[in-house]
Design a protein around this motif. Structure first.
Motif, PDB file in Angstrom:
ATOM      1  N   ARG A  96      17.226  16.222  -5.150  1.00  0.00           N
ATOM      2  CA  ARG A  96      15.905  15.892  -4.602  1.00  0.00           C
ATOM      3  C   ARG A  96      15.876  16.145  -3.092  1.00  0.00           C
ATOM      4  O   ARG A  96      14.914  16.717  -2.566  1.00  0.00           O
ATOM      5  N   VAL A  97      16.939  15.733  -2.392  1.00  0.00           N
ATOM      6  CA  VAL A  97      17.021  15.957  -0.950  1.00  0.00           C
ATOM      7  C   VAL A  97      17.004  17.455  -0.642  1.00  0.00           C
ATOM      8  O   VAL A  97      16.310  17.910   0.274  1.00  0.00           O
ATOM      9  N   ILE A 140       0.837  -1.203   0.000  1.00  0.00           N
ATOM     10  CA  ILE A 140       0.000   0.000   0.000  1.00  0.00           C
ATOM     11  C   ILE A 140       0.872   1.254   0.000  1.00  0.00           C
ATOM     12  O   ILE A 140       0.588   2.226  -0.707  1.00  0.00           O
ATOM     13  N   ALA A 141       1.961   1.219   0.760  1.00  0.00           N
ATOM     14  CA  ALA A 141       2.887   2.364   0.767  1.00  0.00           C
ATOM     15  C   ALA A 141       3.486   2.566  -0.624  1.00  0.00           C
ATOM     16  O   ALA A 141       3.598   3.701  -1.104  1.00  0.00           O
ATOM     17  N   ALA A 163       9.760  11.960   0.227  1.00  0.00           N
ATOM     18  CA  ALA A 163      10.800  11.307  -0.557  1.00  0.00           C
ATOM     19  C   ALA A 163      10.280  10.044  -1.231  1.00  0.00           C
ATOM     20  O   ALA A 163      10.853   9.582  -2.227  1.00  0.00           O
ATOM     21  N   GLN A 164       9.198   9.476  -0.698  1.00  0.00           N
ATOM     22  CA  GLN A 164       8.587   8.284  -1.291  1.00  0.00           C
ATOM     23  C   GLN A 164       7.584   8.636  -2.384  1.00  0.00           C
ATOM     24  O   GLN A 164       6.948   7.753  -2.965  1.00  0.00           O
ATOM     25  N   GLU A 165       7.403   9.939  -2.628  1.00  0.00           N
ATOM     26  CA  GLU A 165       6.520  10.437  -3.688  1.00  0.00           C
ATOM     27  C   GLU A 165       5.081   9.933  -3.549  1.00  0.00           C
ATOM     28  O   GLU A 165       4.497   9.371  -4.485  1.00  0.00           O
ATOM     29  N   PRO A 166       4.474  10.137  -2.382  1.00  0.00           N
ATOM     30  CA  PRO A 166       3.097   9.659  -2.181  1.00  0.00           C
ATOM     31  C   PRO A 166       2.086  10.548  -2.895  1.00  0.00           C
ATOM     32  O   PRO A 166       2.320  11.733  -3.127  1.00  0.00           O
ATOM     33  N   ALA A 169      15.384   7.817   2.841  1.00  0.00           N
ATOM     34  CA  ALA A 169      13.961   7.690   2.521  1.00  0.00           C
ATOM     35  C   ALA A 169      13.663   7.760   1.032  1.00  0.00           C
ATOM     36  O   ALA A 169      12.544   7.459   0.619  1.00  0.00           O
ATOM     37  N   LEU A 170      14.632   8.143   0.219  1.00  0.00           N
ATOM     38  CA  LEU A 170      14.380   8.302  -1.211  1.00  0.00           C
ATOM     39  C   LEU A 170      13.863   7.018  -1.828  1.00  0.00           C
ATOM     40  O   LEU A 170      14.259   5.916  -1.451  1.00  0.00           O
TER      41      LEU A 170
END
Length: 246
Positions: free
Chosen positions: A127-128, A78-79, A163-166, A105-106
């Motif tokens: 990105r960071v 789901i994540a 960072a996980q691009e949710p 976390a990327l």
């Protein structure tokens, strides 16, 4: 507004207690929504169901344009599908710097060889830096996470989720324990994040919810009691009786 997440007819009981009772609600893309209600109303259980921590007894949780049913999927899957959850207590790697927390976390390959032989790519550093700027911690990148204030740790954890691009962020009581200045920063941050993704905030602080200036859903006994603007729901006699008091 099209629904990104649609919870339909969800019910779940624990030892005979009905925590969620035929709950249905929808969250749109790029929507900021606040969920309020008394203790035991089902707010945390709702988030547990959406993120796969708890499996409902009945109902569906439909996700995305293809109406994927999340019920039965595990938390990791789901994540990866684009749902991030921030708990009330911040969980960051306190012995690592802010920069290292964000790098970890990327959304990069996670296999053992990828971790062993990984090198920081220029695009990862960019990105960071962008995430740190977005959450207001650009000047704190070299600091250990354990040295941050409570509010800063909350922002760092939000950054780690970003960072996980949710596509959907579930945020549990972000204002708790914050200074007035931190609360103001958090309000602006959440409103800004909702310009590009859906953000659902569970909160008890009515002043914080008012500053969010968004649609509000009131839960009571595991179901939707009222929905609308904060002024609309707080003038509802049932909401006053069960939550706000007279």
């Amino acid at each position: 507004m099209s629904a990104l997440l649609e919870v339909s007819g969800i019910s779940v009981s624990f030892d005979g207690f009905r925590a969620i009772n035929d709950l249905s609600l929808a969250i749109g893309e790029r929507e900021l929504r606040a969920i309020i209600g008394p203790n035991g109303a089902g707010k945390t259980t709702f988030m547990d169901i959406v993120t796969g921590k708890t499996r409902p007894d009945s109902g569906r949780v439909l996700w995305g344009e293809h109406f994927i049913d999340l019920v039965g999927m595990d938390e990791a899957r789901i994540a990866r599908a684009g749902i991030g959850r921030k708990f009330q207590r911040p969980t960051v790697f306190e012995a690592q710097t802010v920069e290292e927390n964000l790098h970890l976390a990327l959304r990069n390959p996670r296999g053992p060889f990828a971790v062993l032989f990984s090198r920081r790519r220029p695009e990862d550093a960019a990105r960071v830096a962008a995430i740190a700027t977005e959450i207001g911690l650009a000047e704190e990148l070299p600091r250990l996470a354990g040295e941050l204030s409570h509010g800063q740790k909350q922002w760092l954890e939000i950054g780690m989720l970003l960072a996980q691009e949710p596509r959907l962020l579930l945020v549990d009581e972000p204002a708790a324990g914050m200074t007035p200045a931190e609360r103001e920063h958090t309000t602006a941050l959440l409103r800004r994040l909702a310009e590009h993704r859906a953000v659902v905030v569970v909160e008890h602080d009515m002043e914080f919810v008012r500053r969010l200036d968004c649609r509000v859903t009131v839960l009571h006994e595991g179901r939707v009691l009222a929905e609308g603007s904060l002024d609309h729901v707080t003038s509802n006699p049932e909401v006053i009786d069960v939550y706000l008091g007279r």
